[in-house]
Design a protein around this motif. Sequence first.
Motif, PDB file in Angstrom:
ATOM      1  N   LEU A 264       0.861  -1.181   0.000  1.00  0.00           N
ATOM      2  CA  LEU A 264       0.000   0.000   0.000  1.00  0.00           C
ATOM      3  C   LEU A 264       0.895   1.228   0.000  1.00  0.00           C
ATOM      4  N   GLU A 265       0.573   2.142  -0.931  1.00  0.00           N
ATOM      5  CA  GLU A 265       1.404   3.313  -1.152  1.00  0.00           C
ATOM      6  C   GLU A 265       1.040   4.435  -0.198  1.00  0.00           C
ATOM      7  N   HIS A 266       2.056   5.213   0.163  1.00  0.00           N
ATOM      8  CA  HIS A 266       1.841   6.399   0.991  1.00  0.00           C
ATOM      9  C   HIS A 266       2.750   7.523   0.503  1.00  0.00           C
ATOM     10  N   SER A 310       8.893  -1.761  -6.748  1.00  0.00           N
ATOM     11  CA  SER A 310       8.870  -0.798  -7.851  1.00  0.00           C
ATOM     12  C   SER A 310       7.468  -0.219  -8.029  1.00  0.00           C
ATOM     13  N   HIS A 311       6.446  -1.061  -7.925  1.00  0.00           N
ATOM     14  CA  HIS A 311       5.056  -0.604  -8.052  1.00  0.00           C
ATOM     15  C   HIS A 311       4.717   0.404  -6.945  1.00  0.00           C
ATOM     16  N   GLU A 312       4.943   0.022  -5.707  1.00  0.00           N
ATOM     17  CA  GLU A 312       4.543   0.898  -4.594  1.00  0.00           C
ATOM     18  C   GLU A 312       5.342   2.188  -4.597  1.00  0.00           C
ATOM     19  N   PHE A 313       6.616   2.093  -4.970  1.00  0.00           N
ATOM     20  CA  PHE A 313       7.430   3.309  -4.970  1.00  0.00           C
ATOM     21  C   PHE A 313       6.975   4.258  -6.081  1.00  0.00           C
ATOM     22  N   PHE A 314       6.618   3.715  -7.239  1.00  0.00           N
ATOM     23  CA  PHE A 314       6.173   4.591  -8.337  1.00  0.00           C
ATOM     24  C   PHE A 314       4.904   5.360  -7.952  1.00  0.00           C
ATOM     25  N   HIS A 315       4.114   4.777  -7.068  1.00  0.00           N
ATOM     26  CA  HIS A 315       2.901   5.459  -6.596  1.00  0.00           C
ATOM     27  C   HIS A 315       3.204   6.789  -5.905  1.00  0.00           C
ATOM     28  N   LEU A 316       4.421   6.976  -5.401  1.00  0.00           N
ATOM     29  CA  LEU A 316       4.665   8.241  -4.700  1.00  0.00           C
ATOM     30  C   LEU A 316       4.507   9.391  -5.679  1.00  0.00           C
ATOM     31  N   ALA A 344      -3.908   5.294 -12.417  1.00  0.00           N
ATOM     32  CA  ALA A 344      -3.237   5.309 -11.114  1.00  0.00           C
ATOM     33  C   ALA A 344      -2.632   3.939 -10.779  1.00  0.00           C
ATOM     34  N   GLU A 345      -3.346   2.862 -11.096  1.00  0.00           N
ATOM     35  CA  GLU A 345      -2.841   1.524 -10.773  1.00  0.00           C
ATOM     36  C   GLU A 345      -2.219   0.829 -11.976  1.00  0.00           C
ATOM     37  N   GLY A 346      -2.912   0.894 -13.127  1.00  0.00           N
ATOM     38  CA  GLY A 346      -2.428   0.159 -14.294  1.00  0.00           C
ATOM     39  C   GLY A 346      -1.117   0.704 -14.828  1.00  0.00           C
ATOM     40  N   TYR A 414      -8.516  -3.230 -13.677  1.00  0.00           N
ATOM     41  CA  TYR A 414      -7.899  -1.971 -14.126  1.00  0.00           C
ATOM     42  C   TYR A 414      -6.389  -2.002 -13.945  1.00  0.00           C
ATOM     43  N   TYR A 415      -5.871  -2.917 -13.138  1.00  0.00           N
ATOM     44  CA  TYR A 415      -4.418  -3.111 -13.063  1.00  0.00           C
ATOM     45  C   TYR A 415      -3.911  -3.731 -14.371  1.00  0.00           C
ATOM     46  N   ASP A 416      -4.469  -4.900 -14.699  1.00  0.00           N
ATOM     47  CA  ASP A 416      -3.929  -5.675 -15.818  1.00  0.00           C
ATOM     48  C   ASP A 416      -4.137  -4.959 -17.146  1.00  0.00           C
TER      49      ASP A 416
END
Length: 625
Positions: A264-266, A310-316, A344-346, A414-416
Motif C-alpha cells: 500500500l502506497e503512501h 517498484s510498483h509501490e514506490f512509483f505510486h509516490l 493510477a494503478e495500471g 484496471y491493473y492488468d
Amino acid sequence: MHRRRVVCAAALLIVLPLIAAAQTPPVDISFTVAMPRPPTHLLEVDIAIKRAAVGPQEERLVMPVWTPGSYMVREFARHVQDFAATDAATHALKWEKTNKNTWRIVTNGAREWHARYRVYANELSVRTSELNSSHAFWNNANILLYLEGFLKSPSTVRVVAPDVWKVATGLPAVLGQKNTFRAENFDVLYDSPFEVSNFKTLIFNVKGVAHRIVIDGEGNYDPERMRRDVQKIVETQVELMGGEVPYHDYTFILHLRANAGGGLEHLNSTALGYPRFGFRIERGDRATSAAPNTTDTPQRDYRGFLALVSHEFFHLWNVKRIRPDALGPFDYTQENYTKNLWVAEGITDYYADLVLRRAGLISESEFLNATARSIQSLQNTPGRLVQSVEESSFDAWIKYYRQDENSVNSQISYYDKGAILGLLLDLKIRRRSNGAKSLDDVMRYLYAEFFKKDRNYTPQDFQKACELMAGSSLEDFFNRFVRAKEELDYNVAFEAAGLRLETNGPPSGTAAADRIFFGADLAQEEDRLMVTRVYAGSPAYEQGLNAGDQILALDNLRVTKDFFNARLAEKNPADLVNLTIFRSDDLSTLLIKLGARRDGTYRLVPLPNPTPAQKQVYRTWLGVT
Ligand SMILES: [Zn+2]
C-alpha cells in the motif's frame, strides 16, 4: 495557506480581524497510542482536544470507513470498544453514537477534553492493523478518530510501546519528545502507517535523501542485495520523473510472513507484505505457460519482490502526487469515485516492470515474456468484452474489491488492462513523435502541471497530456479502448519497436496443435475436486458446468485434480467426457463435448529487418545501452 502581505499600518487594522474571522479557531489535537497488553490485540487510544478559548457545546468524532489506496468500505469503527469521554478533570462527559462511525460528545464548551477507546487490531495486511506479542503495525485511518470539521488541522501522535520496541513511520518526529510524531493535516496522518517492533533496518541515500527498509520477520533474503537493488529502483524512478526527490525521507515497511502479500502506497512510505521464503533468485525466464484451463499461480521469487517495491514506490508520483480527480483531499465517510484507477494503478504497474528492466534488474526477454503473458491473460478473460477500464475503475468499490466466481466473465482488472494500455500508449506516442516523446514525458508533464500547481487531473486532462506528447489526437484510441471495450490492437503498437505479438501455437495438423479446450478452473480442496470458475463461452460453460460444482468422477472413475488433468490431456477436440458431479447435495451427470484451443503461448518476437527508427524506439523504451 496563502497569506496576503500587509503593506501599511492602516491596512493592518482592517485586514487582521477579517483574517481572524475567516479562520476556524485553532485546535490542538494530540493522540496517544498505547499497547500495555500486546497479546490482547487491543490498542489503547487517547485523544486530547485543547483550545485557547471556550469550545462548542458539543463535538463529533468520526472513524474513517476506508483507507486511501484500498478502494473498499471496510468499516473500521467495528473494531472500536470501551469508548469514554471526559473533561480535563476526568469528569465523564455525555456521549452517544449518531451513526455507525460517529460519536457525539457533549463537551459544554470545555477548553480541554479527552476521548479514550480501545481498538481490536488482529489482522495483518497492508491496509489493516495488528498488535500481538511480537509487534504492532497500524494504519491511522483504522484507529484514530478525526474531529469533525478539522481534517485540515495538524495533530501529534505519541506512541507508548514496550521498551524493547522501536517506532518507524513516515511522519516527522517532534524534537525533544520521545516517540512523538507530527502530521500537518489528517490526509497526511492517515497516509502514514506505523510499525512498532524490534525490526531490522537497511539504509541508503539517494541524492542526499535518507531511505530505510524496516523489516519485521525473518526470511531468506540477502540484505545487502536487497538494499542495493531497492536503491537502484529508487534511483531509476527519480531519474525517470525528472531528478527531483519530493520528500524529506522515505520508509519501506516490510512484513515477512509465510503467506504475506501486497503493498500500500503512501506519501513518503509504503507498507509491503511478502512471503518470508519468497526471495529465491531464479535464473533465466520463468516458465511461459498461461493456459486458459489452469489457474496460473505467480511464482514467488525475488523478482516478484522487486516488482512489488517498484510498483509501490512509483505510486509516490502516480496517485500520491499526480492525483486523480476524486483522490485527495479525501472523504473518509464514503466511497470516493474515479474513472482514473486504470491510470493510477495500471500505468503504475506498467512502470513497475519497465523500471526493473531499465535498472538492469530483469533482462529484455524477461520483460517481453512477462508482457506477452499478461496480454494472454487479458485475452483469456471474457470480462474484457463486458466492462471498460473506466467502468472497472469507477466500480472498484463493489466489483474489483469484491470478486466472485462470475468476475472473470463480467469484469476486467484496471491493473492488468491499465498496464497494457500504458504500454500501447507509450509505443503510440513514441511512434507518432518519431521517438522524441514517450509516456515518461506524460508522467513528468502531469507532475509539473498538476501536482506542482496543486490540481487533480480528470480523464480528459490525462488524454490531453498524452495527445500533447503524441502531437495529434488520440480520441479514437481513448474512445475504443478506454471508454469502450473493443479488442486491443497489439501489433500496430509493437511494430513501433520492431516487435510482433505471436499468438498461434504449432501449425495445425501437428499433434501439439490439436489441444483440447475445457474452460473451467478447478481446485483440490482436501479430498474434493471443486469447480472454482467457468469461463463464459467455453465448452464447460455452454454445456452446463457451474462454479461451485464438486466433480466426483470423470468417465465413471474417481478423480483428483491431477488425475482429471492427466485424463483430459489424453483427449482430443470433440471427444465427450462424462462428469459425475454434486451440485449442492444433488448428484447428477454432465456430458461435455470438448472444444479445440486456437491460441498457443503468446510470444513477442522481433520483426525481420527492423528499421533504424524501430531499433531506436526499442532501445530507448527498454533502456538498452
Ligand atoms: Zn498500486
